[in-house]
Design a protein around this motif. Sequence first.
Motif, PDB file in Angstrom:
ATOM      1  N   LEU A 132      -1.113  13.045   2.268  1.00  0.00           N
ATOM      2  CA  LEU A 132      -0.652  11.710   1.904  1.00  0.00           C
ATOM      3  C   LEU A 132      -0.687  10.751   3.090  1.00  0.00           C
ATOM      4  CD1 LEU A 132       2.362  12.608  -0.407  1.00  0.00           C
ATOM      5  CD2 LEU A 132       0.240  11.460  -1.099  1.00  0.00           C
ATOM      6  N   ILE A 133      -0.229  11.217   4.239  1.00  0.00           N
ATOM      7  CA  ILE A 133      -0.232  10.369   5.433  1.00  0.00           C
ATOM      8  C   ILE A 133      -1.665  10.041   5.838  1.00  0.00           C
ATOM      9  CG2 ILE A 133       0.339  10.266   7.892  1.00  0.00           C
ATOM     10  CD1 ILE A 133       2.817  12.031   7.175  1.00  0.00           C
ATOM     11  N   LEU A 176       0.815  -1.208   0.000  1.00  0.00           N
ATOM     12  CA  LEU A 176       0.000   0.000   0.000  1.00  0.00           C
ATOM     13  C   LEU A 176       0.857   1.270   0.000  1.00  0.00           C
ATOM     14  CD1 LEU A 176      -2.897   1.155   0.184  1.00  0.00           C
ATOM     15  CD2 LEU A 176      -2.711   0.945   2.668  1.00  0.00           C
ATOM     16  N   ARG A 177       1.982   1.231   0.675  1.00  0.00           N
ATOM     17  CA  ARG A 177       2.821   2.428   0.833  1.00  0.00           C
ATOM     18  C   ARG A 177       3.208   3.106  -0.478  1.00  0.00           C
ATOM     19  NH1 ARG A 177       7.283   0.772   5.375  1.00  0.00           N
ATOM     20  NH2 ARG A 177       5.835  -0.099   6.875  1.00  0.00           N
ATOM     21  N   PRO A 178       3.719   2.366  -1.476  1.00  0.00           N
ATOM     22  CA  PRO A 178       4.157   3.052  -2.711  1.00  0.00           C
ATOM     23  C   PRO A 178       3.045   3.772  -3.468  1.00  0.00           C
ATOM     24  CG  PRO A 178       5.108   0.856  -2.583  1.00  0.00           C
ATOM     25  CD  PRO A 178       4.083   0.964  -1.493  1.00  0.00           C
ATOM     26  N   ARG A 179       1.806   3.462  -3.169  1.00  0.00           N
ATOM     27  CA  ARG A 179       0.703   4.201  -3.801  1.00  0.00           C
ATOM     28  C   ARG A 179       0.700   5.663  -3.368  1.00  0.00           C
ATOM     29  NH1 ARG A 179      -4.468   0.312  -2.823  1.00  0.00           N
ATOM     30  NH2 ARG A 179      -3.483  -1.632  -3.476  1.00  0.00           N
ATOM     31  N   PHE A 180       1.276   5.928  -2.202  1.00  0.00           N
ATOM     32  CA  PHE A 180       1.236   7.274  -1.631  1.00  0.00           C
ATOM     33  C   PHE A 180       2.606   7.951  -1.585  1.00  0.00           C
ATOM     34  CE2 PHE A 180      -2.306   4.876  -0.056  1.00  0.00           C
ATOM     35  CZ  PHE A 180      -3.364   5.743  -0.261  1.00  0.00           C
ATOM     36  N   PHE A 181       3.668   7.159  -1.433  1.00  0.00           N
ATOM     37  CA  PHE A 181       4.999   7.712  -1.252  1.00  0.00           C
ATOM     38  C   PHE A 181       5.991   7.039  -2.192  1.00  0.00           C
ATOM     39  CE2 PHE A 181       2.750   7.980   2.748  1.00  0.00           C
ATOM     40  CZ  PHE A 181       2.939   9.297   3.101  1.00  0.00           C
ATOM     41  N   LYS A 182       6.968   7.824  -2.685  1.00  0.00           N
ATOM     42  CA  LYS A 182       8.024   7.261  -3.518  1.00  0.00           C
ATOM     43  C   LYS A 182       8.789   6.215  -2.710  1.00  0.00           C
ATOM     44  CE  LYS A 182       8.770  11.409  -6.236  1.00  0.00           C
ATOM     45  NZ  LYS A 182       9.727  12.451  -6.606  1.00  0.00           N
ATOM     46  N   LEU A 239       6.839  13.645  12.873  1.00  0.00           N
ATOM     47  CA  LEU A 239       6.443  15.012  12.510  1.00  0.00           C
ATOM     48  C   LEU A 239       4.930  15.160  12.441  1.00  0.00           C
ATOM     49  CD1 LEU A 239       9.137  15.824   9.831  1.00  0.00           C
ATOM     50  CD2 LEU A 239       8.855  16.928  12.069  1.00  0.00           C
ATOM     51  N   MET A 240       4.248  14.150  11.914  1.00  0.00           N
ATOM     52  CA  MET A 240       2.784  14.211  11.822  1.00  0.00           C
ATOM     53  C   MET A 240       2.164  14.235  13.214  1.00  0.00           C
ATOM     54  SD  MET A 240       0.313  14.409   9.697  1.00  0.00           S
ATOM     55  CE  MET A 240      -1.412  14.016   9.439  1.00  0.00           C
ATOM     56  N   VAL A 244       5.865  18.840   8.772  1.00  0.00           N
ATOM     57  CA  VAL A 244       5.304  18.268   7.545  1.00  0.00           C
ATOM     58  C   VAL A 244       4.601  19.370   6.763  1.00  0.00           C
ATOM     59  CG1 VAL A 244       5.019  15.905   8.385  1.00  0.00           C
ATOM     60  CG2 VAL A 244       3.176  17.555   8.735  1.00  0.00           C
ATOM     61  N   THR A 245       4.570  19.193   5.457  1.00  0.00           N
ATOM     62  CA  THR A 245       3.853  20.122   4.593  1.00  0.00           C
ATOM     63  C   THR A 245       2.396  19.666   4.484  1.00  0.00           C
ATOM     64  OG1 THR A 245       4.369  18.817   2.637  1.00  0.00           O
ATOM     65  CG2 THR A 245       5.919  20.598   3.212  1.00  0.00           C
ATOM     66  N   ALA A 246       1.580  20.507   3.900  1.00  0.00           N
ATOM     67  CA  ALA A 246       0.176  20.140   3.667  1.00  0.00           C
ATOM     68  C   ALA A 246       0.098  18.899   2.773  1.00  0.00           C
ATOM     69  CB  ALA A 246      -0.580  21.304   3.047  1.00  0.00           C
ATOM     70  N   LYS A 247       1.001  18.814   1.806  1.00  0.00           N
ATOM     71  CA  LYS A 247       1.053  17.644   0.918  1.00  0.00           C
ATOM     72  C   LYS A 247       1.289  16.374   1.734  1.00  0.00           C
ATOM     73  CE  LYS A 247       4.008  15.636  -2.679  1.00  0.00           C
ATOM     74  NZ  LYS A 247       5.173  15.877  -3.550  1.00  0.00           N
ATOM     75  N   ALA A 248       2.250  16.404   2.639  1.00  0.00           N
ATOM     76  CA  ALA A 248       2.559  15.237   3.467  1.00  0.00           C
ATOM     77  C   ALA A 248       1.393  14.894   4.388  1.00  0.00           C
ATOM     78  CB  ALA A 248       3.816  15.481   4.287  1.00  0.00           C
ATOM     79  N   GLU A 249       0.780  15.913   4.970  1.00  0.00           N
ATOM     80  CA  GLU A 249      -0.390  15.670   5.828  1.00  0.00           C
ATOM     81  C   GLU A 249      -1.460  14.888   5.073  1.00  0.00           C
ATOM     82  OE1 GLU A 249      -2.165  18.753   8.398  1.00  0.00           O
ATOM     83  OE2 GLU A 249      -0.502  20.007   7.682  1.00  0.00           O
TER      84      GLU A 249
END
Length: 106
Positions: free
Chosen positions: A89-90, A6-12, A27-28, A82-87
């Motif tokens: 994605l997480i 599941l992880r690679p669907r959201f993160f490189k 950080l989250m 964390v950036t808004a993008k990371a928020e």
Amino acid sequence: MRFRELRPRFFKERLFSDPAWQMLLDLMENNLLEKEVSVSSLYIASGVPISTASRRLDDLEEARLVTRWDDPKDGRRQYVRVTAKAEQLITDYLMNLDKLLGDPKS
């Protein structure tokens, strides 16, 4: 195995080494608690040597998942969050993970 798939669907993939993931989660959590995190604290939380943590933080910053800035009161210290993008994605990742746990056939 499904969690890892599941992880690679959201993160490189290269960002998903354990130290980078640990740093993102830390950080989250601190973001949700509205706490500032110093870079040095983040390095310690990663559980790896500082040189490795520093490279992973650079990777996260390059991917625009974190931002860091100098402490205006102490130029030797930096903070990171964390950036808004990371928020997003997480959050999406964890919601999908929750669905997977709720439906073991997914």
